[in-house]
Design a protein around this motif. Structure first.
Motif, PDB file in Angstrom:
ATOM      1  N   TYR A 129      -4.172   5.586  36.247  1.00 42.36           N
ATOM      2  CA  TYR A 129      -3.355   5.249  35.073  1.00 42.36           C
ATOM      3  C   TYR A 129      -1.888   5.611  35.304  1.00 42.36           C
ATOM      4  O   TYR A 129      -0.987   4.795  35.058  1.00 42.36           O
ATOM      5  N   SER A 132      -0.115   3.428  37.739  1.00 39.72           N
ATOM      6  CA  SER A 132       0.024   2.063  37.231  1.00 39.72           C
ATOM      7  C   SER A 132       1.056   1.940  36.120  1.00 39.72           C
ATOM      8  O   SER A 132       1.393   0.817  35.716  1.00 39.72           O
ATOM      9  N   VAL A 293      -5.578  -2.746  37.973  1.00 40.28           N
ATOM     10  CA  VAL A 293      -5.110  -2.301  36.656  1.00 40.28           C
ATOM     11  C   VAL A 293      -3.747  -2.915  36.351  1.00 40.28           C
ATOM     12  O   VAL A 293      -3.511  -3.426  35.252  1.00 40.28           O
ATOM     13  N   CYS A 296      -4.126  -6.723  35.688  1.00 44.87           N
ATOM     14  CA  CYS A 296      -4.687  -6.965  34.351  1.00 44.87           C
ATOM     15  C   CYS A 296      -3.659  -6.664  33.271  1.00 44.87           C
ATOM     16  O   CYS A 296      -3.540  -7.416  32.287  1.00 44.87           O
ATOM     17  N   GLY A 297      -2.918  -5.578  33.445  1.00 39.42           N
ATOM     18  CA  GLY A 297      -1.895  -5.226  32.459  1.00 39.42           C
ATOM     19  C   GLY A 297      -0.827  -6.287  32.330  1.00 39.42           C
ATOM     20  O   GLY A 297      -0.440  -6.675  31.216  1.00 39.42           O
ATOM     21  N   GLN A 298      -0.329  -6.788  33.447  1.00 33.58           N
ATOM     22  CA  GLN A 298       0.711  -7.808  33.415  1.00 33.58           C
ATOM     23  C   GLN A 298       0.199  -9.119  32.834  1.00 33.58           C
ATOM     24  O   GLN A 298       0.891  -9.776  32.052  1.00 33.58           O
ATOM     25  N   HIS A 301      -0.738  -8.648  28.955  1.00 36.73           N
ATOM     26  CA  HIS A 301       0.512  -8.462  28.211  1.00 36.73           C
ATOM     27  C   HIS A 301       1.197  -9.804  27.983  1.00 36.73           C
ATOM     28  O   HIS A 301       1.702 -10.085  26.884  1.00 36.73           O
ATOM     29  N   TYR A 308       2.275  -3.452  27.555  1.00 33.76           N
ATOM     30  CA  TYR A 308       1.664  -3.260  28.877  1.00 33.76           C
ATOM     31  C   TYR A 308       0.988  -1.898  28.966  1.00 33.76           C
ATOM     32  O   TYR A 308      -0.123  -1.775  29.500  1.00 33.76           O
ATOM     33  N   HIS A 309       1.633  -0.866  28.441  1.00 27.65           N
ATOM     34  CA  HIS A 309       1.079   0.485  28.528  1.00 27.65           C
ATOM     35  C   HIS A 309      -0.221   0.616  27.741  1.00 27.65           C
ATOM     36  O   HIS A 309      -1.154   1.303  28.173  1.00 27.65           O
ATOM     37  N   ILE A 311      -2.323  -1.864  27.184  1.00 26.86           N
ATOM     38  CA  ILE A 311      -3.347  -2.643  27.887  1.00 26.86           C
ATOM     39  C   ILE A 311      -3.904  -1.871  29.073  1.00 26.86           C
ATOM     40  O   ILE A 311      -5.122  -1.810  29.268  1.00 26.86           O
ATOM     41  N   ILE A 312      -3.026  -1.262  29.871  1.00 24.61           N
ATOM     42  CA  ILE A 312      -3.557  -0.541  31.033  1.00 24.61           C
ATOM     43  C   ILE A 312      -4.341   0.687  30.594  1.00 24.61           C
ATOM     44  O   ILE A 312      -5.274   1.116  31.290  1.00 24.61           O
TER      45      ILE A 312
END
Length: 431
Positions: A129, A132, A293, A296-298, A301, A308-309, A311-312
């Motif tokens: 985390y 990322s 991670v 997926c976040g990008q 989002h 983004y934060h 989601i990750i």
């Protein structure tokens, strides 16, 4: 710029190189025996070539892999790409990486597996985390720092194997006796890296954009060059650890490539071999998890607008919970889903490179994907253990069905049918 290409290429190498990639080549080596070089050539074609082509395909479009799938239909693009990210992200890919890292790097040294799995995954995902949190730093953290350590550990293992392993190479077994190249070709396809590359593409593109690459032509060229760096590294590593497998045939029987590597590390370095192998496995799984991670976040989002934060954080928590179910549970559920997704992803990648040939007709995309999905859905349901004798009797007549490529001819037929129907062009993207 050359330094950026090498650094990003190193980062991509680490993102691709998970534990599964470390396990397949030794198994191929021990099974192919004296036909090893033909087998590993086939493996590299799909295990390295196809993922690099997928990265290049994503660089052709303006944003991410969703744009490739949008050529079929925007709704299909949203659903299929989301499914890809969820499958290789929090549902299967990331938890599997953490579980494999535990089973090969920690479990051999302890008997308190259940408690230590909880502790290990807690530390593992907290670190994932925090690394990322800032995507713009991922190239520096992985490409400049973690990848060199990973490569050094692999080089130590491979050099030790070349110098100290002298087992006799045995005759090939199974399909390697009659068709070593094509058997290796299928094994490389089963690494599933082509799916991961659809997710990693956005990381590579954003990394070059952060370094001032603005024009589409330069972005494609830079991505291809970074992919070449990655491809050279992966080919060298696969070839080396596969060769180690060929030297382990007379040591005993093994259930998987992990057992082969563990035995080889012990034969080469004694008790310290397990430590070296543990470092390789832990770093390989960690870097792959970070990449997934971030990807997926990008992606989520972009399509949801959620921070983004946040989601990750959700991806990491979901991955953490699933990882603690154990590797066997994760694999038993993931294989059927990936069996369905993977052929569709391959066909999308191939159609991207043929886009201009058929004028971007939506009917070509739809025909090829529809026929592919029909066979892939059957394969996925069969992997779940669902018995469909009437359908099976039809599917068994498909060419290449016995080696898991039953979707190939239907995809070609569907694409050709769409081409001759001359559908209207899909929304074109610059090439």
């Amino acid at each position: 710029m050359k330094k950026d290409i090498v650094t990003i290429g190193f980062m991509l190498f680490a993102l691709f190189f998970g534990a599964g990639n470390l396990i397949y080549p030794p198994a191929l080596g021990i099974e192919s025996g004296s036909s090893y070089w033909a087998a590993i050539a086939g493996f590299v074609m799909t295990g390295v070539g196809l993922p690099i082509l997928a990265i290049a395909a994503v660089s052709f479009v303006k944003n991410d892999a969703r744009e490739l799938a949008d050529q079929v239909h925007p709704l299909f693009g949203l659903i299929f790409t989301s499914l890809v990210y969820l499958a290789i992200g929090p549902f299967f890919g990331i938890p599997r990486a953490a579980a494999v890292a535990f089973e090969m790097a920690i479990e051999p040294f302890t008997s308190a597996a259940a408690l230590l799995l909880f502790l290990f995954t807690t530390i593992f995902f907290v670190l994932v985390y925090f690394v990322s949190l800032n995507p713009s730093k991922i190239v520096d953290r992985i490409g400049q720092f973690l990848t060199p350590v990973l490569l050094m550990a692999i080089v130590i293992l491979c050099i030790g194997g070349f110098l100290l392993l002298d087992g006799a190479t045995e005759e090939p077994g199974g399909n390697y006796m009659t068709a070593p190249f094509f058997t290796g070709f299928v094994e490389g396809y089963l690494t599933m890296d082509a799916i991961a590359s659809l997710a990693f593409g956005i990381i590579v593109i954003n990394a070059f954009k952060d370094r001032g690459v603005s024009t589409h032509q330069k972005l494609v060229k830079s991505t291809l060059k970074a992919g070449l760096v990655t491809g050279i590294g992966l080919t060298a590593v696969y070839t080396s650890i596969g060769w180690i497998g060929t030297k382990m045939a007379d040591v005993g029987s093994f259930s998987n490539g992990g057992g082969i590597l563990s035995a080889a590390a012990d034969a080469i370095f004694g008790s310290s071999g397990a430590v070296i192998l543990g470092v390789i496995i832990a770093l390989a799984c960690f870097t792959t998890s970070v990449g997934l991670v971030v990807a997926c976040g990008q992606f989520f989002h972009k399509i949801t607008g959620i921070s983004y934060h946040w989601i990750i954080a959700l991806v990491t928590i979901a991955s953490y919970l699933i990882a603690n179910q154990g590797l066997n549970t994760i694999v038993s559920v993931s294989v059927p889903v990936l069996t369905f997704i993977y052929p569709i992803a391959i066909v999308l990648i191939i159609l991207t490179f043929l886009h201009r040939v058929f004028g971007g007709s939506r009917l070509v995309y739809r025909g090829a994907i529809l026929m592919t999905a029909a066979v892939a859905l059957y394969d996925g349901l069969a992997e779940f253990g669902i018995d469909m004798p009437a359908v099976t009797s039809v599917m068994e007549h498909l060419p290449f069905f016995s080696i898991g490529l039953g979707w190939l001819v239907p995809a070609i037929v569907g694409g050709l049918a769409g081409y001759f129907l001359k559908g209207r062009p899909a929304a074109s993207y610059s090439r």
